[in-house]
Design an enzyme around this catalytic site. Structure first.
Site, PDB file in Angstrom:
ATOM      1  CD  GLU A   1       7.235 -10.313  22.258  1.00  0.00           C
ATOM      2  OE1 GLU A   1       8.017 -11.299  22.018  1.00  0.00           O
ATOM      3  OE2 GLU A   1       8.021  -9.074  22.409  1.00  0.00           O
TER       4      GLU A   1
ATOM      5  NE  ARG B   1       9.638  -3.011  20.668  1.00  0.00           N
ATOM      6  CZ  ARG B   1      10.503  -3.810  20.082  1.00  0.00           C
ATOM      7  NH1 ARG B   1      11.175  -3.537  18.755  1.00  0.00           N
ATOM      8  NH2 ARG B   1      10.751  -4.932  20.992  1.00  0.00           N
TER       9      ARG B   1
ATOM     10  CB  THR C   1       7.668  -3.386  23.964  1.00  0.00           C
ATOM     11  OG1 THR C   1       8.461  -4.280  22.985  1.00  0.00           O
ATOM     12  CG2 THR C   1       9.197  -2.436  24.208  1.00  0.00           C
TER      13      THR C   1
ATOM     14  CE  LYS D   1      12.619  -9.924  24.465  1.00  0.00           C
ATOM     15  NZ  LYS D   1      11.831  -9.190  23.705  1.00  0.00           N
TER      16      LYS D   1
HETATM   17  C1  3PG Z   1      12.594  -7.584  20.731  1.00  0.00           C
HETATM   18  O1  3PG Z   1      12.066  -6.806  21.105  1.00  0.00           O
HETATM   19  O2  3PG Z   1      12.509  -9.137  21.111  1.00  0.00           O
HETATM   20  C2  3PG Z   1      13.568  -7.318  19.326  1.00  0.00           C
HETATM   21  O3  3PG Z   1      13.596  -6.066  19.064  1.00  0.00           O
HETATM   22  C3  3PG Z   1      13.644  -8.366  18.496  1.00  0.00           C
HETATM   23  O4  3PG Z   1      15.012  -8.450  17.922  1.00  0.00           O
HETATM   24  P1  3PG Z   1      15.441  -8.775  16.596  1.00  0.00           P
HETATM   25  O5  3PG Z   1      14.519  -7.710  15.733  1.00  0.00           O
HETATM   26  O6  3PG Z   1      16.811  -8.813  16.488  1.00  0.00           O
HETATM   27  O7  3PG Z   1      14.478 -10.011  16.059  1.00  0.00           O
END
Ligand code: 3PG
Length: 185
Positions: free
Chosen positions: A32, A36, A60, A120
């Site tokens: 994924e 960002r 994102t 999610k």
């Molecule tokens: C996301 O956007 O899904 C999170 O930033 C992932 O979270 P993690 O860094 O705690 O795995």
């Protein structure tokens, strides 16, 4: 769908192949790539070209513009931290899976109204983790979750063992894969 979804942040386009190769070597066939960073769409396009058999999606994605860019780049699925009706509409039209972030009953009901049954659950650790997923599954037995945010090696198996968990997401998959590929060198 893939059970393990690495959340990938590509800061420089030339990191794309190294990161996805490491994931692949670690047995993970999915990525994924998050919107960002400025090079997200380019990274998705590059990843799709270099790793055509990998399930490369976009994360994102918070608006229609990013969604369109991600799909044009070849994203095979779209993930948002929250729920965007606009993004949902585009994904439905293009027949691409969309996993919006939903943590409350109202958000889940909004997703269901849009025809979405896999969401999610983010940030999973803050919004009650597995305990919350089990409680939400009572009124929403048709819903599957992708807990993300605070998922790690220690709680991964616990999440995966719950039948309503479709997959888990996390950035730690990338860290682990890169660590392993550096050790091999
Ligand atoms: C996301 O956007 O899904 C999170 O930033 C992932 O979270 P993690 O860094 O705690 O795995």
């Amino acid at each position: 769908m893939d059970k393990l979804i690495p959340v990938v942040v590509i800061k420089e386009l030339n990191e794309t192949v190294r990161i996805l190769s490491a994931l692949k070597k670690d047995g993970i066939n999915c990525a994924e790539i998050t919107f960002r960073t400025d090079c997200a769409a380019e990274a998705i396009a590059l990843a799709c070209k270099k790793f055509p058999d990998m399930n490369v999606g976009a994360g994102t994605v918070i608006n229609a513009k990013q969604c369109k860019e991600a799909l044009a780049a070849g994203a095979k699925f779209i993930v948002s931290p929250g729920l965007s009706a606009e993004v949902a509409k585009i994904c439905k039209r293009e027949d691409v899976p969309y996993y919006p972030g939903c943590v409350t009953p109202t958000e889940i009901m909004a997703a269901l109204e849009l025809g979405i049954t896999t969401v999610k659950f983010f940030p999973a650790n803050i919004y009650g983790g597995l305990k919350a997923l089990k409680a939400l599954s009572a009124p929403f037995p048709q819903v599957k979750f992708i807990p993300t945010g605070g998922v790690n090696r220690d709680n991964l198996e616990e999440f995966l063992a719950f039948e309503k968990v479709a997959a888990v997401g996390g950035s730690f998959f990338v860290e682990d894969a890169l660590k392993k590929s550096n050790e091999v060198k």
